[in-house]
Design a protein around this motif. Structure first.
Motif, mmCIF file in Angstrom:
data_model
loop_
_atom_site.group_PDB
_atom_site.id
_atom_site.type_symbol
_atom_site.label_atom_id
_atom_site.label_comp_id
_atom_site.label_asym_id
_atom_site.label_seq_id
_atom_site.Cartn_x
_atom_site.Cartn_y
_atom_site.Cartn_z
ATOM 1 N N ARG A 112 0.649 12.414 -9.241
ATOM 2 C CA ARG A 112 -0.784 12.867 -8.959
ATOM 3 C C ARG A 112 -0.841 14.243 -9.690
ATOM 4 N NH1 ARG A 112 -3.807 11.287 -5.244
ATOM 5 N NH2 ARG A 112 -2.182 10.341 -4.117
ATOM 6 N N ALA A 147 2.424 1.839 -3.343
ATOM 7 C CA ALA A 147 1.330 2.307 -4.145
ATOM 8 C C ALA A 147 1.239 3.573 -4.093
ATOM 9 C CB ALA A 147 0.229 1.248 -4.251
ATOM 10 N N GLN A 148 1.019 3.910 -2.788
ATOM 11 C CA GLN A 148 0.830 5.452 -2.551
ATOM 12 C C GLN A 148 2.028 6.201 -2.953
ATOM 13 O OE1 GLN A 148 -0.135 5.629 1.569
ATOM 14 N NE2 GLN A 148 -2.172 5.150 1.365
ATOM 15 N N GLU A 149 3.326 5.884 -2.804
ATOM 16 C CA GLU A 149 4.265 6.801 -3.333
ATOM 17 C C GLU A 149 4.320 6.967 -4.698
ATOM 18 O OE1 GLU A 149 7.911 5.068 -1.826
ATOM 19 O OE2 GLU A 149 7.385 5.250 0.273
ATOM 20 N N ALA A 152 1.764 6.757 -6.610
ATOM 21 C CA ALA A 152 0.473 7.560 -7.120
ATOM 22 C C ALA A 152 1.095 9.132 -6.787
ATOM 23 C CB ALA A 152 -0.513 7.256 -6.318
ATOM 24 N N ASN A 153 1.664 9.196 -5.768
ATOM 25 C CA ASN A 153 2.042 10.585 -5.442
ATOM 26 C C ASN A 153 2.849 11.485 -6.571
ATOM 27 O OD1 ASN A 153 0.453 10.753 -3.221
ATOM 28 N ND2 ASN A 153 2.013 9.929 -1.699
ATOM 29 N N LYS A 188 0.884 -1.273 -0.114
ATOM 30 C CA LYS A 188 0.026 -0.186 -0.353
ATOM 31 C C LYS A 188 0.812 1.308 -0.154
ATOM 32 C CE LYS A 188 -4.197 -1.767 2.303
ATOM 33 N NZ LYS A 188 -5.034 -1.529 3.450
ATOM 34 N N GLU A 189 1.917 1.354 0.839
ATOM 35 C CA GLU A 189 2.544 2.301 0.816
ATOM 36 C C GLU A 189 3.636 2.670 -0.609
ATOM 37 O OE1 GLU A 189 5.628 1.785 4.138
ATOM 38 O OE2 GLU A 189 3.681 2.041 5.686
#
Length: 59
Positions: free
Chosen positions: A55, A47-49, A51-52, A44-45
């Motif tokens: 963004r 994937a968030q990195e 995505a950021n 999850k972390e």
């Protein structure tokens, strides 16, 4: 080469000592514990990195 194995909970400490001995002999480069939930959190972390990073392109 990479391996995935399951260890009996009662034998974990002995197994870790064995891995450290193999590491000190140069047989093993590195090792780490992979818990199912821990791995999901890391995914999850990551994937968030990613995505950021992109963004601002989505807005």
């Amino acid at each position: 080469m990479n391996y995935r194995i399951k260890i009996n909970k009662g034998k974990e400490e002995v197994f870790l000592q064995f891995l450290r001995a193999l590491q000190s002999l140069g047989v093993i480069k590195d090792f780490n514990r992979m818990d199912k939930e821990k791995g999901r959190e890391e995914e999850k972390e990551n994937a968030q990195e990613v995505a950021n990073q992109y963004r601002d392109l989505v807005d």
